[in-house]
Design a protein around this motif. Structure first.
Motif, PDB file in Angstrom:
ATOM      1  N   GLU A 160      77.054  27.269 -38.873  1.00  0.00           N
ATOM      2  CA  GLU A 160      77.267  27.040 -37.435  1.00  0.00           C
ATOM      3  C   GLU A 160      78.742  26.838 -37.092  1.00  0.00           C
ATOM      4  N   TYR A 161      79.440  26.112 -37.940  1.00  0.00           N
ATOM      5  CA  TYR A 161      80.800  25.687 -37.592  1.00  0.00           C
ATOM      6  C   TYR A 161      81.843  26.313 -38.509  1.00  0.00           C
ATOM      7  N   ILE A 162      82.532  27.270 -37.969  1.00  0.00           N
ATOM      8  CA  ILE A 162      83.606  27.922 -38.710  1.00  0.00           C
ATOM      9  C   ILE A 162      84.952  27.407 -38.198  1.00  0.00           C
ATOM     10  N   GLY A 163      84.978  27.115 -36.882  1.00  0.00           N
ATOM     11  CA  GLY A 163      86.239  26.708 -36.262  1.00  0.00           C
ATOM     12  C   GLY A 163      86.725  25.349 -36.752  1.00  0.00           C
ATOM     13  N   ALA A 164      85.787  24.395 -36.857  1.00  0.00           N
ATOM     14  CA  ALA A 164      86.201  23.006 -37.118  1.00  0.00           C
ATOM     15  C   ALA A 164      87.070  22.842 -38.370  1.00  0.00           C
ATOM     16  N   PRO A 165      86.647  23.361 -39.549  1.00  0.00           N
ATOM     17  CA  PRO A 165      87.500  23.171 -40.726  1.00  0.00           C
ATOM     18  C   PRO A 165      88.821  23.931 -40.604  1.00  0.00           C
ATOM     19  N   SER A 166      88.786  25.057 -39.871  1.00  0.00           N
ATOM     20  CA  SER A 166      90.031  25.818 -39.685  1.00  0.00           C
ATOM     21  C   SER A 166      91.003  25.019 -38.821  1.00  0.00           C
ATOM     22  N   PHE A 167      90.479  24.400 -37.747  1.00  0.00           N
ATOM     23  CA  PHE A 167      91.344  23.565 -36.897  1.00  0.00           C
ATOM     24  C   PHE A 167      91.977  22.439 -37.725  1.00  0.00           C
ATOM     25  N   ALA A 168      91.133  21.794 -38.538  1.00  0.00           N
ATOM     26  CA  ALA A 168      91.637  20.648 -39.317  1.00  0.00           C
ATOM     27  C   ALA A 168      92.699  21.106 -40.319  1.00  0.00           C
ATOM     28  N   ILE A 184      86.722  15.086 -45.315  1.00  0.00           N
ATOM     29  CA  ILE A 184      85.390  15.700 -45.278  1.00  0.00           C
ATOM     30  C   ILE A 184      84.716  15.492 -43.928  1.00  0.00           C
ATOM     31  N   GLY A 185      84.028  16.503 -43.455  1.00  0.00           N
ATOM     32  CA  GLY A 185      83.161  16.299 -42.298  1.00  0.00           C
ATOM     33  C   GLY A 185      83.344  17.259 -41.152  1.00  0.00           C
ATOM     34  N   SER A 186      84.558  17.798 -40.952  1.00  0.00           N
ATOM     35  CA  SER A 186      84.769  18.652 -39.780  1.00  0.00           C
ATOM     36  C   SER A 186      83.920  19.919 -39.913  1.00  0.00           C
ATOM     37  N   GLY A 187      82.891  20.017 -39.083  1.00  0.00           N
ATOM     38  CA  GLY A 187      82.000  21.182 -39.120  1.00  0.00           C
ATOM     39  C   GLY A 187      81.224  21.313 -40.414  1.00  0.00           C
ATOM     40  N   LEU A 188      80.941  20.179 -41.060  1.00  0.00           N
ATOM     41  CA  LEU A 188      80.255  20.217 -42.365  1.00  0.00           C
ATOM     42  C   LEU A 188      78.767  20.534 -42.228  1.00  0.00           C
ATOM     43  N   GLY A 189      78.186  20.206 -41.070  1.00  0.00           N
ATOM     44  CA  GLY A 189      76.732  20.327 -40.927  1.00  0.00           C
ATOM     45  C   GLY A 189      76.057  19.113 -41.557  1.00  0.00           C
ATOM     46  N   ASN A 200      84.017   9.821 -33.222  1.00  0.00           N
ATOM     47  CA  ASN A 200      83.998   9.916 -31.766  1.00  0.00           C
ATOM     48  C   ASN A 200      83.046   8.827 -31.268  1.00  0.00           C
ATOM     49  N   PHE A 201      82.827   8.817 -29.968  1.00  0.00           N
ATOM     50  CA  PHE A 201      82.029   7.745 -29.385  1.00  0.00           C
ATOM     51  C   PHE A 201      80.641   7.632 -30.026  1.00  0.00           C
ATOM     52  N   ARG A 202      79.979   8.771 -30.147  1.00  0.00           N
ATOM     53  CA  ARG A 202      78.611   8.757 -30.680  1.00  0.00           C
ATOM     54  C   ARG A 202      78.597   8.289 -32.142  1.00  0.00           C
ATOM     55  N   ALA A 205      88.131  20.100 -24.257  1.00  0.00           N
ATOM     56  CA  ALA A 205      87.768  21.243 -25.108  1.00  0.00           C
ATOM     57  C   ALA A 205      87.293  20.758 -26.478  1.00  0.00           C
ATOM     58  N   ALA A 206      86.195  21.305 -26.966  1.00  0.00           N
ATOM     59  CA  ALA A 206      85.649  20.884 -28.262  1.00  0.00           C
ATOM     60  C   ALA A 206      86.585  21.304 -29.387  1.00  0.00           C
ATOM     61  N   GLY A 207      86.722  20.432 -30.357  1.00  0.00           N
ATOM     62  CA  GLY A 207      87.550  20.740 -31.520  1.00  0.00           C
ATOM     63  C   GLY A 207      88.810  19.901 -31.602  1.00  0.00           C
ATOM     64  N   GLN A 208      89.095  19.127 -30.536  1.00  0.00           N
ATOM     65  CA  GLN A 208      90.315  18.303 -30.567  1.00  0.00           C
ATOM     66  C   GLN A 208      90.221  17.227 -31.643  1.00  0.00           C
ATOM     67  N   GLY A 209      88.988  16.773 -31.864  1.00  0.00           N
ATOM     68  CA  GLY A 209      88.787  15.761 -32.911  1.00  0.00           C
ATOM     69  C   GLY A 209      89.118  16.326 -34.290  1.00  0.00           C
ATOM     70  N   ASP A 210      88.864  17.614 -34.473  1.00  0.00           N
ATOM     71  CA  ASP A 210      89.166  18.233 -35.764  1.00  0.00           C
ATOM     72  C   ASP A 210      90.682  18.287 -35.993  1.00  0.00           C
ATOM     73  N   ILE A 211      91.420  18.506 -34.914  1.00  0.00           N
ATOM     74  CA  ILE A 211      92.889  18.516 -35.049  1.00  0.00           C
ATOM     75  C   ILE A 211      93.362  17.123 -35.476  1.00  0.00           C
TER      76      ILE A 211
HETATM   77  N1  LIG Z   1      84.284  25.270 -33.325  1.00  0.00           N
HETATM   78  C1  LIG Z   1      83.684  24.458 -34.168  1.00  0.00           C
HETATM   79  O1  LIG Z   1      83.364  24.831 -35.287  1.00  0.00           O
HETATM   80  C2  LIG Z   1      83.438  23.061 -33.752  1.00  0.00           C
HETATM   81  C3  LIG Z   1      82.719  22.258 -34.602  1.00  0.00           C
HETATM   82  N2  LIG Z   1      82.547  20.953 -34.357  1.00  0.00           N
HETATM   83  C4  LIG Z   1      81.848  20.178 -35.382  1.00  0.00           C
HETATM   84  O2  LIG Z   1      80.512  20.051 -34.984  1.00  0.00           O
HETATM   85  C5  LIG Z   1      79.945  18.951 -35.643  1.00  0.00           C
HETATM   86  C6  LIG Z   1      79.086  18.208 -34.664  1.00  0.00           C
HETATM   87  O3  LIG Z   1      79.873  17.884 -33.561  1.00  0.00           O
HETATM   88  P1  LIG Z   1      79.254  17.929 -32.099  1.00  0.00           P
HETATM   89  O4  LIG Z   1      80.406  17.928 -31.180  1.00  0.00           O
HETATM   90  O5  LIG Z   1      78.263  19.002 -31.964  1.00  0.00           O
HETATM   91  O6  LIG Z   1      78.432  16.600 -32.079  1.00  0.00           O
HETATM   92  P2  LIG Z   1      78.837  15.210 -31.487  1.00  0.00           P
HETATM   93  O7  LIG Z   1      78.188  14.205 -32.289  1.00  0.00           O
HETATM   94  O8  LIG Z   1      80.291  15.080 -31.317  1.00  0.00           O
HETATM   95  O9  LIG Z   1      78.190  15.274 -30.059  1.00  0.00           O
HETATM   96  C7  LIG Z   1      76.798  15.317 -29.912  1.00  0.00           C
HETATM   97  C8  LIG Z   1      76.483  14.816 -28.541  1.00  0.00           C
HETATM   98  O10 LIG Z   1      76.917  13.453 -28.445  1.00  0.00           O
HETATM   99  C9  LIG Z   1      77.321  13.184 -27.145  1.00  0.00           C
HETATM  100  N3  LIG Z   1      78.710  12.680 -27.081  1.00  0.00           N
HETATM  101  C10 LIG Z   1      79.720  12.944 -27.929  1.00  0.00           C
HETATM  102  N4  LIG Z   1      80.820  12.314 -27.547  1.00  0.00           N
HETATM  103  C11 LIG Z   1      80.501  11.648 -26.424  1.00  0.00           C
HETATM  104  C12 LIG Z   1      81.215  10.815 -25.547  1.00  0.00           C
HETATM  105  N5  LIG Z   1      82.501  10.540 -25.745  1.00  0.00           N
HETATM  106  N6  LIG Z   1      80.577  10.314 -24.489  1.00  0.00           N
HETATM  107  C13 LIG Z   1      79.274  10.573 -24.270  1.00  0.00           C
HETATM  108  N7  LIG Z   1      78.545  11.343 -25.071  1.00  0.00           N
HETATM  109  C14 LIG Z   1      79.145  11.879 -26.133  1.00  0.00           C
HETATM  110  C15 LIG Z   1      77.244  14.492 -26.372  1.00  0.00           C
HETATM  111  O11 LIG Z   1      76.036  14.501 -25.638  1.00  0.00           O
HETATM  112  C16 LIG Z   1      77.212  15.538 -27.427  1.00  0.00           C
HETATM  113  O12 LIG Z   1      76.558  16.701 -27.035  1.00  0.00           O
HETATM  114  C17 LIG Z   1      81.083  18.124 -36.194  1.00  0.00           C
HETATM  115  O13 LIG Z   1      81.131  18.231 -37.592  1.00  0.00           O
HETATM  116  C18 LIG Z   1      82.305  18.764 -35.591  1.00  0.00           C
HETATM  117  O14 LIG Z   1      83.413  18.696 -36.484  1.00  0.00           O
HETATM  118  C19 LIG Z   1      83.111  20.323 -33.175  1.00  0.00           C
HETATM  119  O15 LIG Z   1      84.341  19.812 -33.592  1.00  0.00           O
HETATM  120  C20 LIG Z   1      83.302  21.303 -32.047  1.00  0.00           C
HETATM  121  C21 LIG Z   1      83.994  22.555 -32.466  1.00  0.00           C
END
Ligand SMILES: NC(=O)C1=CN([C@@H]2O[C@H](COP(=O)(O)OP(=O)(O)OC[C@H]3O[C@@H](n4cnc5c(N)ncnc54)[C@H](O)[C@@H]3O)[C@@H](O)[C@H]2O)[C@@H](O)CC1
Ligand SMILES: Nc1ncnc2c1ncn2[C@@H]1O[C@H](COP(=O)(O)OP(=O)(O)OP(=O)(O)O)[C@@H](O)[C@H]1O
Length: 448
Positions: A41-49, A127-132, A188-190, A345-351
């Motif tokens: 599912e996640y190819i971008g996240a480890p590349s961003f990191a 470990i963890g960025s886009g790990l699934g 992140n928050f969750r 924008a999604a992916g800032q956490g990976d940076i």
């Molecule tokens: N392009 C990519 O490959 C990306 C991969 N990603 C990776 O995807 C994996 C899962 O990340 P997800 O972003 O899907 O899951 P998250 O756990 O970050 O988010 C899941 C849900 O939690 C809620 N949530 C998250 N932050 C919140 C906040 N601040 N306030 C309220 N609700 C909030 C939202 O409803 C969100 O849909 C991670 O390993 C991450 O590194 C993400 O970094 C996005 C980009």
């Protein structure tokens, strides 16, 4: 103990110091990091990191992914990408079994991948960025902890890595506090909420005693998120005035969040960079590894899968017990004031995960910097806060360019100038400690 601004400024000054004597440098002197992340599912996240770490000066980045490595190689040709898909496929068989996986099979899988990870010459693991969240991902997490412990290197746990860590603690496979591994969590928050739940922070007497207003911790969390608009303007004021120490005007709810994160840091024995409208950095004294050969992180003999209600064999100690047990446990926890981009924008956490890993790898790789700081905590705090500030500035500057069209890839392009900014600031004659407005100005100049 240094002030917030002094820690960040000193870190900036020392971060580029080694480049003053390039003849002493060799490939990897400024950091070799393995990023374990990336799945179907996640190819971008480890590349961003990985790119973020290379852009901040890391010399060598590996990416170990559970998916086809070629897309990551395309996105990030500067990284060495290692395929771990075989592990994913073997582990997947166990996921289909009704009874889940036994502990001996789990450790068997871990020992299959241990040599590959252990053979990497790295100063940090991330470990963890886009790990699934597959079983293979869990095996990777556990194995990385063993390698980090064996090599005595820092380990950053982000994204899915944090979710898996929480699952393993909940299911009785790992225990908080995590001993003998130097872990920095970037939730992140969750993920922060998940860590609080699994560490049973809500049940600690200290929280109940503190909580005069009888608010639940979930309420504190909600309020923490809601303060963003107020603290946003405060943050901007601090950034422009350069005064990061106006803690007296800090919103009470942000103070609550800081105290919560400090308690989480004690309970988990991990440093924390909590990401949100205001990033909060909580740093503890780095792990002091015991002189004797260390054992693996404690993992019980229970099955790892499909045992959601399995309790740890030993109850997590209460906060009071832990503090009593760990008397010289020093912690600094402060919010990081910085301008923020309104575009999420999604992916800032990976940076951020990449930047944090670079900072820790560099502190680990170049021992000379250790003499410059009066204490370990200020050094780490300066590094983590600096990582957070630089990513935020890159996001703001890029937002000004693209507005709502901003993507994380655009932020990364700007982030490439973070290193130049740091170098310029460190060589400039601006006052010490450096006002954040100067950092912003130099970054802006570099990007333009
Ligand atoms: N392009 C990519 O490959 C990306 C991969 N990603 C990776 O995807 C994996 C899962 O990340 P997800 O972003 O899907 O899951 P998250 O756990 O970050 O988010 C899941 C849900 O939690 C809620 N949530 C998250 N932050 C919140 C906040 N601040 N306030 C309220 N609700 C909030 C939202 O409803 C969100 O849909 C991670 O390993 C991450 O590194 C993400 O970094 C996005 C980009
Ligand atoms: N509400 C917000 N307002 C402004 N900036 C924010 C806000 N929330 C997060 N940020 C910024 O984005 C950074 C990443 O936080 P975020 O919560 O998006 O992490 P994440 O979910 O791990 O990201 P990712 O999309 O990579 O998984 C934070 O460090 C902060 O700089």
């Amino acid at each position: 103990m240094l002030t917030f601004q002094e820690s960040v400024s000193l870190f900036i000054k020392t971060f580029v110091k080694p480049f003053e004597s390039p003849e002493k440098l060799h490939k990897g002197s400024s950091g070799r990091i393995a990023f374990i992340g990336g799945c179907d599912e996640y190819i971008g996240a480890p590349s961003f990191a990985a790119l973020s770490s290379l852009f901040l000066g890391c010399d060598y980045a590996y990416v170990l992914c559970l998916s086809n490595p070629n897309p990551i190689r395309m996105l990030c040709p500067d990284a060495v990408v290692i395929e771990m898909k075989k592990l994913y496929e073997i582990a997947r068989e166990f996921e289909f079994q009704e009874s889940g996986i036994s502990s001996s099979d789990f450790f068997g899988l871990s020992s299959r991948v241990y040599p590959t990870i252990n053979a990497l010459r790295v100063n940090a693991l991330s470990i963890g960025s886009g790990l699934g969240r597959s079983l293979a991902a869990k095996v990777m997490l556990y194995t990385c902890m063993k390698v980090a412990q064996h090599k005595r290197i820092p380990m950053v746990v982000d994204g899915d890595g944090i979710t898996l860590l929480c699952d393993m603690v909940r299911d009785g496979w790992l225990e908080f506090p995590i001993k003998n591994v130097d872990i920095t969590l970037t939730p992140n928050f969750r993920e922060l909420l998940a860590l609080c739940i699994v560490s049973k922070i809500f049940e600690s007497d200290e929280i109940r005693k503190d909580d005069h207003k009888k608010r639940s911790v979930e309420d504190i969390f909600k309020e923490f998120m809601n303060i963003s608009s107020q603290t946003f303007s405060l943050s901007q004021a601090v950034s422009t005035s350069g005064d990061a120490e106006i803690l007296s005007s800090l919103d009470d709810r942000l103070k609550d969040a800081c105290s919560l994160i400090t308690k989480l840091c004690k309970l988990t024995n991990c440093s924390i960079l909590s990401k949100g409208a205001i990033d909060i950095v909580c740093v503890k004294e780095p792990v002091k590894f015991s002189a004797t050969k260390s054992t693996a992180p404690s993992v019980s003999d229970s099955p790892v899968c499909r045992t959601p209600s399995k309790q740890p064999k030993q109850p997590v100690p209460s906060l009071e017990q832990m503090i009593a047990h760990d008397r010289d446990f020093e912690i600094v926890c402060k919010p990081v004031y910085s301008l923020k981009s309104p575009c999420r924008a999604a992916g800032q956490g990976d940076i951020i995960a990449g930047a944090v890993s670079t900072v820790l790898a560099s502190l680990n790789a170049i021992k000379v910097r250790q003499d410059v700081f009066p204490d370990e905590i200020s050094k780490r705090f300066g590094g983590l806060a600096c990582a957070s500030i630089l990513v935020s500035i890159a996001a703001v500057l890029t937002y000004h360019k693209y507005s709502i069209g901003l993507t994380t890839s655009d932020i990364l392009k700007s982030f490439k100038f973070a290193g130049k900014t740091v170098e310029k600031v460190s060589k400039s004659s601006v006052a010490f400690p450096t006002p954040f407005s100067s950092l912003f100005k130099y970054f802006n100049d570099a990007v333009e």
